[in-house]
Design an enzyme around this catalytic site. Structure first.
Site, PDB file in Angstrom:
ATOM      1  CE  LYS A 187       9.902  57.456  24.153  1.00 26.87           C
ATOM      2  NZ  LYS A 187      11.077  56.934  25.000  1.00 26.87           N
ATOM      3  N   GLY A 240      16.761  61.886  17.780  1.00 28.25           N
ATOM      4  CA  GLY A 240      17.119  60.491  18.031  1.00 28.25           C
ATOM      5  C   GLY A 240      17.703  60.212  16.473  1.00 28.25           C
ATOM      6  CD  GLU A 262      18.025  69.406  16.055  1.00 26.28           C
ATOM      7  OE1 GLU A 262      19.313  68.911  15.481  1.00 26.28           O
ATOM      8  OE2 GLU A 262      17.776  70.495  15.778  1.00 26.28           O
ATOM      9  CB  CYS A 296      24.187  63.983  16.816  1.00 24.84           C
ATOM     10  SG  CYS A 296      24.229  65.516  17.529  1.00 24.84           S
ATOM     11  CD  GLU A 396      24.735  58.748  14.476  1.00 23.95           C
ATOM     12  OE1 GLU A 396      23.617  57.931  14.456  1.00 23.95           O
ATOM     13  OE2 GLU A 396      24.836  59.705  14.770  1.00 23.95           O
TER      14      GLU A 396
HETATM   15  P1  NAD Z   1      16.479  56.463  18.842  1.00 30.33           P
HETATM   16  O1  NAD Z   1      15.994  56.782  17.598  1.00 30.33           O
HETATM   17  O2  NAD Z   1      16.716  54.958  19.078  1.00 30.33           O
HETATM   18  O3  NAD Z   1      15.494  56.743  20.096  1.00 30.33           O
HETATM   19  C1  NAD Z   1      15.261  58.294  20.268  1.00 30.33           C
HETATM   20  C2  NAD Z   1      13.892  58.342  21.202  1.00 30.33           C
HETATM   21  O4  NAD Z   1      12.902  57.890  20.321  1.00 30.33           O
HETATM   22  C3  NAD Z   1      13.885  57.475  22.290  1.00 30.33           C
HETATM   23  O5  NAD Z   1      13.306  58.344  23.407  1.00 30.33           O
HETATM   24  C4  NAD Z   1      13.093  56.312  21.795  1.00 30.33           C
HETATM   25  O6  NAD Z   1      12.295  55.531  22.893  1.00 30.33           O
HETATM   26  C5  NAD Z   1      12.061  56.949  21.008  1.00 30.33           C
HETATM   27  N1  NAD Z   1      11.440  56.347  20.074  1.00 30.33           N
HETATM   28  C6  NAD Z   1      11.797  55.249  19.414  1.00 30.33           C
HETATM   29  N2  NAD Z   1      11.053  54.690  18.540  1.00 30.33           N
HETATM   30  C7  NAD Z   1       9.990  55.393  18.373  1.00 30.33           C
HETATM   31  C8  NAD Z   1       8.853  55.634  17.573  1.00 30.33           C
HETATM   32  N3  NAD Z   1       8.535  54.461  16.711  1.00 30.33           N
HETATM   33  N4  NAD Z   1       8.072  56.685  17.758  1.00 30.33           N
HETATM   34  C9  NAD Z   1       8.438  57.723  18.782  1.00 30.33           C
HETATM   35  N5  NAD Z   1       9.267  57.516  19.433  1.00 30.33           N
HETATM   36  C10 NAD Z   1      10.256  56.532  19.336  1.00 30.33           C
HETATM   37  O7  NAD Z   1      17.764  57.107  19.125  1.00 30.33           O
HETATM   38  P2  NAD Z   1      18.921  56.919  20.432  1.00 30.33           P
HETATM   39  O8  NAD Z   1      19.334  55.658  20.028  1.00 30.33           O
HETATM   40  O9  NAD Z   1      18.204  57.343  21.633  1.00 30.33           O
HETATM   41  O10 NAD Z   1      19.812  58.136  20.147  1.00 30.33           O
HETATM   42  C11 NAD Z   1      20.934  58.346  19.361  1.00 30.33           C
HETATM   43  C12 NAD Z   1      20.691  58.896  18.063  1.00 30.33           C
HETATM   44  O11 NAD Z   1      20.120  60.075  18.418  1.00 30.33           O
HETATM   45  C13 NAD Z   1      21.830  59.093  17.169  1.00 30.33           C
HETATM   46  O12 NAD Z   1      21.657  58.794  15.705  1.00 30.33           O
HETATM   47  C14 NAD Z   1      22.357  60.433  17.230  1.00 30.33           C
HETATM   48  O13 NAD Z   1      23.064  61.065  16.392  1.00 30.33           O
HETATM   49  C15 NAD Z   1      21.091  60.989  17.736  1.00 30.33           C
HETATM   50  N6  NAD Z   1      21.071  62.445  18.150  1.00 30.33           N
HETATM   51  C16 NAD Z   1      21.031  63.581  17.424  1.00 30.33           C
HETATM   52  C17 NAD Z   1      21.094  64.612  17.937  1.00 30.33           C
HETATM   53  C18 NAD Z   1      20.972  66.097  17.118  1.00 30.33           C
HETATM   54  O14 NAD Z   1      20.768  67.199  17.720  1.00 30.33           O
HETATM   55  N7  NAD Z   1      21.138  66.104  16.019  1.00 30.33           N
HETATM   56  C19 NAD Z   1      21.394  65.003  19.319  1.00 30.33           C
HETATM   57  C20 NAD Z   1      21.469  63.864  19.980  1.00 30.33           C
HETATM   58  C21 NAD Z   1      21.313  62.428  19.448  1.00 30.33           C
END
Ligand code: NAD
Length: 506
Positions: A187, A240, A262, A296, A396
């Site tokens: 997803k 995320g 992550e 991130c 962040e």
């Molecule tokens: P997000 O948490 O809003 O969304 C991430 C994913 O989760 C999306 O596909 C979203 O649709 C899905 N999602 C949202 N709610 C959900 C739920 N309740 N159940 C299951 N899935 C759900 O994050 P974002 O805004 O897309 O990404 C940015 C974040 O990701 C930042 O905090 C960044 O630091 C982090 N990130 C971390 C890494 C790492 O390797 N540590 C890499 C890239 C991004």
């Protein structure tokens, strides 16, 4: 199969469909959401929403492909062949994929072409090789028994990915899950559905067996939640934000599912006064402003030793002021638009909050040139007069907004760096190797870069301490996520164990 994704410059995209059981298909409800282009703020295409019924269909196809299909039974060399084919097909379309990724995410094409897409391709090739290292262990128990310890695929893997590195993150998790023999349901973020959808076309061309990889589309609610909660999902790899990670963990706990997280970061970039100044500046700029600061591992807390502070801050302001903001598809653009109007508003609110907390805008701020106002642009911003307990230093921001804070000595630098809920990465700049190593040892983070920016080596573990995540990805660490470990015991000598109930036997 007709292509559902294209890079047509006139936005003549078809409605993007889900990819289930080896083909693109409509969702049950046929409901859609609109995907916007960050550079213009205009609709890019419509995407079908996979609701709980669609997710159930995708999971049941992945389940069938795992339980009854040939995938888990293939040799790793055969699975590696598919991964290498996927890499070849992606390479052949890499220009098109890069344009699509840049349009959909707002990330400057220079980083997409130079980093994200080559890295995504390399992930498939790397894990094809990692398959050769899927070895077991033998524990001989004196002369009596042999314990064979072997890895097996877990089953159906749910891969949930963010918008800031769509294909780079998806490919890492997907390649690792597949080489171990799992099947997947992916997803992507609802903000960047396009390159993952295009992956469906690549999978058809690679003749990957149907059901081995399925792609559902939609937001966390309903799509992500339905996937995490589906009882036939065995392992979840989530990348995320921290708050979403907490929800995913709570839902995964109901099914006691294996989970890798992550999450976010607020990394310290520690610059001691003896640092190689020019290189430290180059690295600071790259670690903070590449990919619009939507990274991130962004070094968003710049800690500078007091004797160097004024000079470093002045030179940094000049460099930030020189950054080229513009359309992500233009090769010279260094800062593109943020992912969405909502995210732009959030980043601007952080800048206002910083000022309200007493910070000073050293450069940037939340107004952009009038020709950029249609897109989701923010000026790269540096905030001074900051102390580490301010919200702008703790949370962040995930955009091109950094804080700069002075420190006196090593102890203070470490204490500021560790005073944060996240623990993903850190950067240290000094010519004194002993000081660098002593500092690195005391930082509560998963990755420390000394005198260099973040260098990603696929073999080494990547992940966070504290609220930056659970588990590690990379090499064998990814294999740990996507395999079960089974111990099989067998005797090597005649029976040696007590014969209960055998008293009186002849
Ligand atoms: P997000 O948490 O809003 O969304 C991430 C994913 O989760 C999306 O596909 C979203 O649709 C899905 N999602 C949202 N709610 C959900 C739920 N309740 N159940 C299951 N899935 C759900 O994050 P974002 O805004 O897309 O990404 C940015 C974040 O990701 C930042 O905090 C960044 O630091 C982090 N990130 C971390 C890494 C790492 O390797 N540590 C890499 C890239 C991004």
């Amino acid at each position: 199969m007709k292509s559902s994704v294209s890079t047509a410059p006139d936005n003549s995209y078809e409605t993007v469909k889900q990819f289930i059981d080896g083909g693109f298909c409509e969702s049950d409800s046929k409901a859609t959401f609109t995907d916007f282009e960050p550079a213009s703020g205009k609709p890019l295409c419509d995407v079908m929403i996979s609701d709980a019924r669609d997710v159930a269909r995708a999971v049941s196809c992945a389940r069938r492909a795992f339980d009854e299909g040939e995938w888990a039974a293939l040799s790793t060399a055969e699975r590696a062949y598919y991964l290498n084919t996927i890499a070849d097909l992606m390479e052949a379309r890499s220009e098109e994929i890069a344009v699509l990724e840049a349009r959909d995410s707002g990330l400057p094409i220079r980083f997409v072409k130079g980093g994200h897409i080559p890295r995504a391709i390399a992930h498939f090739r790397y894990f094809a090789e990692e398959g050769q290292r899927l070895i077991g262990e033998v524990y001989p128990l004196e002369d009596a028994y042999l314990n064979l310890v072997m890895r097996e695929p877990i089953g159906v893997a749910a891969l949930i990915t963010p918008w800031n590195a769509p294909l780079a993150v998806t490919s890492m998790q997907m390649a690792a899950a597949l080489i171990c023999g799992n099947t997947c349901v992916i997803k992507p973020s609802e903000q960047t559905p396009l390159t993952t959808a295009l992956l469906g076309e690549i999978l058809i061309a690679a003749e990957l067996p149907a059901g081995v990889v399925n792609i559902v589309q939609g937001a966390g609610n309903p799509t992500g939640q339905a996937l995490v909660n589906h009882p036939e999902v065995d392992v979840i790899s989530f990348t995320g934000g921290m708050t979403t990670g907490q929800k995913v963990m709570a839902d995964a706990a109901k099914g006691l599912k294996k989970l890798a997280l992550e999450l976010g970061g607020k990394s310290a970039n520690i610059i001691f006064s003896d640092a190689e100044l020019e290189e430290a500046l180059d690295s600071t700029m790259l670690c903070m402003f590449a990919n619009n600061g939507e990274v991130c591992t962004a070094g968003s807390r710049i800690l500078v030793q007091r004797s160097l502070f004024d000079e470093f801050a002045d030179r940094l302001k000049t460099r930030i002021g020189n950054l080229k903001i513009g359309n992500p598809l233009e090769g010279e653009t260094e800062i593109g638009p943020l992912i969405s109007r909502q995210h732009l508003q959030r980043v601007n609110e952080f800048i206002d909050l910083g000022v309200a907390e007493g910070a000073e805008i050293l450069c940037g701020g939340n107004n952009v040139a009038s020709d950029l106002q249609e897109g989701y642009y923010v000026q790269p911003t540096l905030l001074g007069n900051v102390h580490n307990r301010m919200q702008i230093a703790q949370e962040e921001i995930f955009g091109p907004v950094a804080v700069i804070i002075p420190f006196e000595d090593e102890d203070e630098a470490i204490s500021i760096a560790n005073d944060n809920q996240f623990g993903l990465s850190a950067y240290i700049w000094t010519k004194d190797t002993k000081l660098a190593l002593q500092t690195a040892r005391q930082l509560r983070v998963g990755t420390v870069s000394i005198n260099c920016p973040m260098i990603r080596d696929f073999r080494v573990p990547f992940g966070g301490y504290k609220k930056s995540g659970l588990g590690r990805t990379g090499g064998q660490y990814s294999i740990d996520i996507f395999t079960e470990i089974k111990t099989t015991c067998l005797p090597v000598n005649p029976y040696q164990f007590p014969r209960l109930g055998a008293i009186g036997d002849a």
